[in-house]
Design an enzyme around this catalytic site. Structure first.
Site, PDB file in Angstrom:
ATOM      1  N   GLN B 260       0.835  -1.203   0.000  1.00  0.00           N
ATOM      2  CA  GLN B 260       0.000   0.000   0.000  1.00  0.00           C
ATOM      3  C   GLN B 260       0.870   1.253   0.000  1.00  0.00           C
ATOM      4  O   GLN B 260       0.612   2.204  -0.743  1.00  0.00           O
ATOM      5  CB  GLN B 260      -0.910  -0.002   1.236  1.00  0.00           C
ATOM      6  CG  GLN B 260      -1.974   1.064   1.180  1.00  0.00           C
ATOM      7  CD  GLN B 260      -2.859   0.874  -0.031  1.00  0.00           C
ATOM      8  OE1 GLN B 260      -3.320  -0.233  -0.309  1.00  0.00           O
ATOM      9  NE2 GLN B 260      -3.072   1.918  -0.804  1.00  0.00           N
ATOM     10  N   HIS B 263       2.223   3.050  -3.180  1.00  0.00           N
ATOM     11  CA  HIS B 263       1.343   3.762  -4.128  1.00  0.00           C
ATOM     12  C   HIS B 263       1.695   5.242  -4.205  1.00  0.00           C
ATOM     13  O   HIS B 263       1.744   5.829  -5.279  1.00  0.00           O
ATOM     14  CB  HIS B 263      -0.125   3.625  -3.726  1.00  0.00           C
ATOM     15  CG  HIS B 263      -0.781   2.424  -4.334  1.00  0.00           C
ATOM     16  ND1 HIS B 263      -0.918   2.274  -5.686  1.00  0.00           N
ATOM     17  CD2 HIS B 263      -1.332   1.318  -3.779  1.00  0.00           C
ATOM     18  CE1 HIS B 263      -1.526   1.128  -5.948  1.00  0.00           C
ATOM     19  NE2 HIS B 263      -1.779   0.513  -4.813  1.00  0.00           N
ATOM     20  N   GLU B 327     -10.708   1.152   2.420  1.00  0.00           N
ATOM     21  CA  GLU B 327     -10.876   0.655   1.044  1.00  0.00           C
ATOM     22  C   GLU B 327     -10.558  -0.845   0.991  1.00  0.00           C
ATOM     23  O   GLU B 327     -11.349  -1.631   0.488  1.00  0.00           O
ATOM     24  CB  GLU B 327      -9.921   1.434   0.121  1.00  0.00           C
ATOM     25  CG  GLU B 327      -9.992   1.033  -1.334  1.00  0.00           C
ATOM     26  CD  GLU B 327      -8.866   1.666  -2.151  1.00  0.00           C
ATOM     27  OE1 GLU B 327      -7.888   2.164  -1.546  1.00  0.00           O
ATOM     28  OE2 GLU B 327      -8.963   1.647  -3.397  1.00  0.00           O
ATOM     29  N   HIS B 328      -9.389  -1.219   1.519  1.00  0.00           N
ATOM     30  CA  HIS B 328      -8.997  -2.632   1.572  1.00  0.00           C
ATOM     31  C   HIS B 328      -8.884  -3.067   3.032  1.00  0.00           C
ATOM     32  O   HIS B 328      -8.235  -2.377   3.821  1.00  0.00           O
ATOM     33  CB  HIS B 328      -7.629  -2.851   0.914  1.00  0.00           C
ATOM     34  CG  HIS B 328      -7.561  -2.385  -0.508  1.00  0.00           C
ATOM     35  ND1 HIS B 328      -6.999  -1.178  -0.870  1.00  0.00           N
ATOM     36  CD2 HIS B 328      -7.997  -2.951  -1.660  1.00  0.00           C
ATOM     37  CE1 HIS B 328      -7.087  -1.025  -2.189  1.00  0.00           C
ATOM     38  NE2 HIS B 328      -7.683  -2.083  -2.700  1.00  0.00           N
ATOM     39  N   ASP B 361      -6.195  -6.457  -6.454  1.00  0.00           N
ATOM     40  CA  ASP B 361      -5.796  -5.376  -7.356  1.00  0.00           C
ATOM     41  C   ASP B 361      -5.750  -5.858  -8.803  1.00  0.00           C
ATOM     42  O   ASP B 361      -5.952  -5.072  -9.725  1.00  0.00           O
ATOM     43  CB  ASP B 361      -4.393  -4.866  -6.995  1.00  0.00           C
ATOM     44  CG  ASP B 361      -4.403  -4.056  -5.708  1.00  0.00           C
ATOM     45  OD1 ASP B 361      -5.484  -3.603  -5.294  1.00  0.00           O
ATOM     46  OD2 ASP B 361      -3.312  -3.883  -5.113  1.00  0.00           O
ATOM     47  N   HIS B 420     -54.153  14.213  -9.174  1.00  0.00           N
ATOM     48  CA  HIS B 420     -53.687  12.836  -8.991  1.00  0.00           C
ATOM     49  C   HIS B 420     -54.887  11.928  -8.694  1.00  0.00           C
ATOM     50  O   HIS B 420     -55.011  10.848  -9.254  1.00  0.00           O
ATOM     51  CB  HIS B 420     -52.683  12.756  -7.834  1.00  0.00           C
ATOM     52  CG  HIS B 420     -51.312  13.232  -8.194  1.00  0.00           C
ATOM     53  ND1 HIS B 420     -51.049  14.507  -8.612  1.00  0.00           N
ATOM     54  CD2 HIS B 420     -50.106  12.588  -8.213  1.00  0.00           C
ATOM     55  CE1 HIS B 420     -49.741  14.631  -8.863  1.00  0.00           C
ATOM     56  NE2 HIS B 420     -49.160  13.482  -8.619  1.00  0.00           N
TER      57      HIS B 420
END
Lengths: 432, 432
Positions: B260, B263, B327-328, B361, B420
């Site tokens: 991670q 990145h 996220e993960h 991934d 209506h």
């Protein structure tokens, strides 16, 4: 009403014919909403009290409706309305439950099991407009799927009346669904309260519901904030598009156009038909029926922009409708189901001569919170899925890693991400 | 790396520990994006050419990759990478296909049949970042579900290199998925082109994919425009949270944190464990492994903010993780599946010691376009559903209208919407 012969229009005129009215200059609305956001963020409940005094004319010590207040208000709701709400809720439950997604698992390789979990969004905020016409039905439309999804905390905001009370019928609908936390808050300040949280209002993960331009702008602004809440969809004025053939009863079609027109002067009303005689008959019938309506003035203003369009064929009508992507699409056709395959963009479809939009608005079982302004090209109406998210899962054995790991290493290296490759390779060393 | 004893922190310190770094002042980015939008809206392809010259240093007469250009580029991609992409695609197809929603119908009352149609979003725009590291895998992650959904038109934009060519591996991945229209466009100008349409780029109904802060701001700005495109989700820096017990191999956990961290300097890296010994072992192992990485400098910067948190129990770890909504989420636990019920907010979950994030991934089959920055509380990762919308349908017979019409009339009148009510009543007159 504008009568239009589609085939006499050039491309520009066709685009103009299908164009929605722009929202106009939004900068004043946005600036006002930003001021409200700043106040609520800084001063919480104190700001909410001041804003509620200013915009709703109500003096409130606390915003949350107490159980005693709830019970007393609901007791004032006519039994016939309570029964109708209960009946509507049953059908809403049936349709929403039938459409719920399920979890799944699949082995994508030996030793590699991938699946999907479904989880409720923990805290959701529902907005139910009140004011001139409290949208009782909207409380059901948001409350039913929120409860079915199993959200931990369901917050409902609805504007207080000048005497500081909430609309009793809205409370009855909320209670019927199982929504326990109702706050007397309206406008951008309600959205701000749910987006940021205050001493009394919980911060929500996703905001739902229709509203005026301040509410709409506030929802979009909240969704733009980093870490801000999600929203159900962008909102715009309500719309109906009717595709009718020569056999459609003009009385029905006219009534459908009017039931949309009475919403507001910006309501969008479109008829597409291959029958010139139907255009004449519907126009005459609309003029006759509108005179009998209590909201005649509003409907008349909306009708100024209504478009009665003669097309050459029903195929052409569907092509136009898909480009327009109406919120409500009524197929007043002899064999409506046979045409369903041609529908690619719409919020909700009504089949045949006995399915007025009013049924979907209230009690057929489908949801009436639907995409407008062409958003039906990419957005869906509210459902249980709107209150859930899916989480992917992968379970991998030693053998599974040995089988698919080299593939990951190859792609990781192509992307120049060696540590990604190493997270596989260091495990593979352990495998061998 | 920050070592933290969770139970020594007060509430404020806990919040600070879980806080993401803010995006900082975005006003300059937004202003730049607005200028790009204005240019592209006004001058179309001419503006795109000027912006591409300026930002990518490439001189392009046309943006669309021709079939000949595509074939020639793909021929330069190593066979081993092409095979890995094809293998990954197979598993992506398996997982995405297994998760596809289905249409349904249910009778909510006799004569009232309500259902749901599924339709592909007609025109979708995929953005695949290139630059320093072309995200080959992202082309697969967006292309596979778009094609499965059956979108009529799939447009893919990826930045050109200075010589005016697109990354060959990205083209290979696009071609493998069946994405035929690739444009050499990057940054906010690519998003503007897909949002407004130009002479050569089709206007898209929904935009997908990750990107730098200009791309991210452009997507959000486009989504704010009335009638603008939908977007897949808000984007932020990538994140991993590992929950590990005393039995977790430190070598694996360290490799996961590093995969991670490489990145970017803003990557979010969190370890939660009930074992103080594991914290020691992982910290030592990270220091050992990081020295061997080609992207050591980037990883080291990200690790400055990495949090290694000792908790009292795994239950506490799950509570923290759900609040953080990573996220993960890697569950490096002895019985990981038994803990799955405790996961309520995460993008994707990895079970056990042999499921590094790299598999998700690239090639386990699940999608890697996932919600970040806490958005996993309300958002899901990309799936086939992201490329579809559901349309509700109601078919009502004469008898059905007679059965449920009075309920609609009652609620319509409570809302003050007589037209209506009349759209039901005028039909009921025809029924009797």
């Amino acid at each position: 009403m504008k009568r239009i012969e589609w085939n006499r229009l050039d491309a520009d005129a066709r685009r103009a014919c299908l164009a929605r009215p722009g929202a106009g200059d939004q900068s004043e609305v946005e600036a006002a909403v930003k001021r409200v956001f700043e106040q609520v963020r800084a001063d919480g409940d104190t700001a909410l009290r001041a804003l509620t005094r200013r915009f709703d004319g109500a003096e409130l010590a606390a915003f949350e409706v107490t159980p005693a207040e709830m019970a007393a208000a609901i007791a004032t709701v006519p039994a016939s309305l309570r029964a109708a709400l209960a009946e509507a809720r049953e059908r809403l439950l049936a349709w929403h439950r039938a459409g719920m997604a399920s979890e799944f698992e699949v082995d994508t390789a030996p030793g590699v099991r991938c699946g999907r979990l479904l989880r409720a969004i923990p805290r959701v905020g529902l907005y139910v407009p009140a004011g001139s016409a409290p949208l009782v039905s909207t409380a059901l439309m948001l409350g039913v799927p929120a409860v079915l999804a199993g959200c931990d905390e369901i917050v409902l905001c609805t504007p207080p009346r000048a005497d500081g009370s909430a609309d009793p019928a809205v409370l009855a609908a909320a209670e019927l669904c199982g929504v326990r936390r109702v706050f007397k808050l309206g406008g951008a300040q309600a959205i701000a309260a749910m987006a940021f949280g205050t001493e009394s209002v919980p911060r929500c993960d996703k905001l739902f519901g229709p509203g005026n331009r301040y509410v709409t702008a506030a929802k979009q602004l909240a969704a733009m904030m980093a870490g801000g809440p999600a929203i159900d969809m962008p909102a715009g004025p309500s719309e109906v598009l009717v595709i009718a053939d020569a056999g459609a009863p003009p009385v029905h079609v006219a009534a459908d156009l009017l039931s949309q027109a009475e919403h507001g002067p910006d309501s969008q009303v479109v008829l597409l038909t291959d029958s010139a005689a139907l255009v004449d008959a519907v126009e005459a019938e609309v003029r006759r029926q509108v005179a009998e309506l209590p909201r005649e003035a509003i409907a008349t203003r909306a009708l100024e922009f209504a478009r009665l369009v003669k097309v050459d064929s029903l195929d052409e009508a569907f092509a136009i409708s898909n480009e327009y992507a109406p919120e409500h699409l009524i197929l007043a056709l002899r064999e409506p189901r046979a045409w369903l395959g041609q529908v690619s963009c719409a919020g909700s479809v009504f089949l045949g001569d006995f399915a007025p939009e009013g049924l979907g608005d209230y009690c057929s079982g489908t949801n009436h919170v639907l995409p407008t302004n062409g958003a039906a090209r990419a957005w869906s109406g509210v459902s249980v899925a709107s209150f859930q998210k899916s989480i992917s899962v992968q379970e991998v054995s030693r053998a599974g890693l040995a089988a698919i790991g080299p593939c990951a290493v190859e792609i990781a290296r192509a992307e120049g991400l060696e540590a990604h490759a190493q997270s596989v390779l260091r495990r593979l060393e352990n495998v061998r």
